[in-house]
Write an enzyme that holds these catalytic residues in place. Sequence first.
Site, PDB file in Angstrom:
ATOM      1  CE1 TYR A 268     -28.808  33.562  28.636  1.00 52.43           C
ATOM      2  CE2 TYR A 268     -27.423  31.633  28.298  1.00 52.43           C
ATOM      3  CZ  TYR A 268     -28.111  32.719  27.794  1.00 52.43           C
ATOM      4  OH  TYR A 268     -28.094  32.954  26.438  1.00 52.43           O
TER       5      TYR A 268
ATOM      6  CB  ALA B  94     -32.220  26.449  34.380  1.00 51.64           C
ATOM      7  CB  SER B  95     -33.837  30.684  31.659  1.00 47.16           C
ATOM      8  OG  SER B  95     -32.706  31.224  31.002  1.00 47.16           O
ATOM      9  CE  LYS B  96     -31.663  32.762  26.713  1.00 42.65           C
ATOM     10  NZ  LYS B  96     -32.616  33.630  26.002  1.00 42.65           N
TER      11      LYS B  96
END
Length: 263
Positions: free
Chosen positions: A158, A160-162
Amino acid sequence: MDLALKDKVVLITGPAKGMGRAVSLAFAREGAKLVLTGRDIAAIEPVAAEARGLGVDAIVLACDITQNTQVATMTRHALEHFGRIDVLVNVAGGSGTVGKPGWENTQEEFEEIVQLNMTGCFNTMQAVLPGMIERRSGKVVNVGGTFGMRGRAGRMAYSASKWGLRGITKSFALEAGPHGINVNCVAPGMVDGPRFRDKVCATMAKQHGISVEEAMQRHAEDYALRRVSTDADVANACLFLASEVSRQITGVDLPVDGGWAML
């Protein structure tokens, strides 16, 4: 304060519940016209009906935002109905695994959350920005998260994605800025609701042998204001960044977390 959002056409992803519902109805109360899109249109229809009850035009379009062909089709239908898209608010996203160290995440778990939280936003921005550039006017608000501003153990995928969404937002802000378009990111901290209570707090409670209520309080104590954000807090930040009041703000990460990410 007049936010000048009346009759603006606002495309909102992930509007069915939680933050998405709160954001959708906040724009409806400002008199905006709504395009509400997601995979489960049956879950979105009650939100659209509530918006229509406030006197605004709201349409529901089915779309998996991770699929660029579906996004292109959805955008075309929105333009056929309203003629333009003034504001894009990317709320749709997921939380990924909670509590597992990064090395225990499978490749599938990692790729799924990156696809939803990053590729989905890229697809919608790619679809709507050409029209905004042509009109030299538009606002994009991506809903990120404070774990994309500070690292967080147990939330690697999560986070990393943000972090990645922040990079997407800033690059698009630089590229779209000369065309009069603002691109910003709202970064909520923990937001009270079923996902926070039933997934995040329940996982912490199990790990530490405490109650869910005690887990919620521990999260609140992380923040300077000693309280967890609400859906309305996030919605108000989205309204601000979508409005003309914020005309001179672009490329920012606005944490809505009660004081954590920036302190």
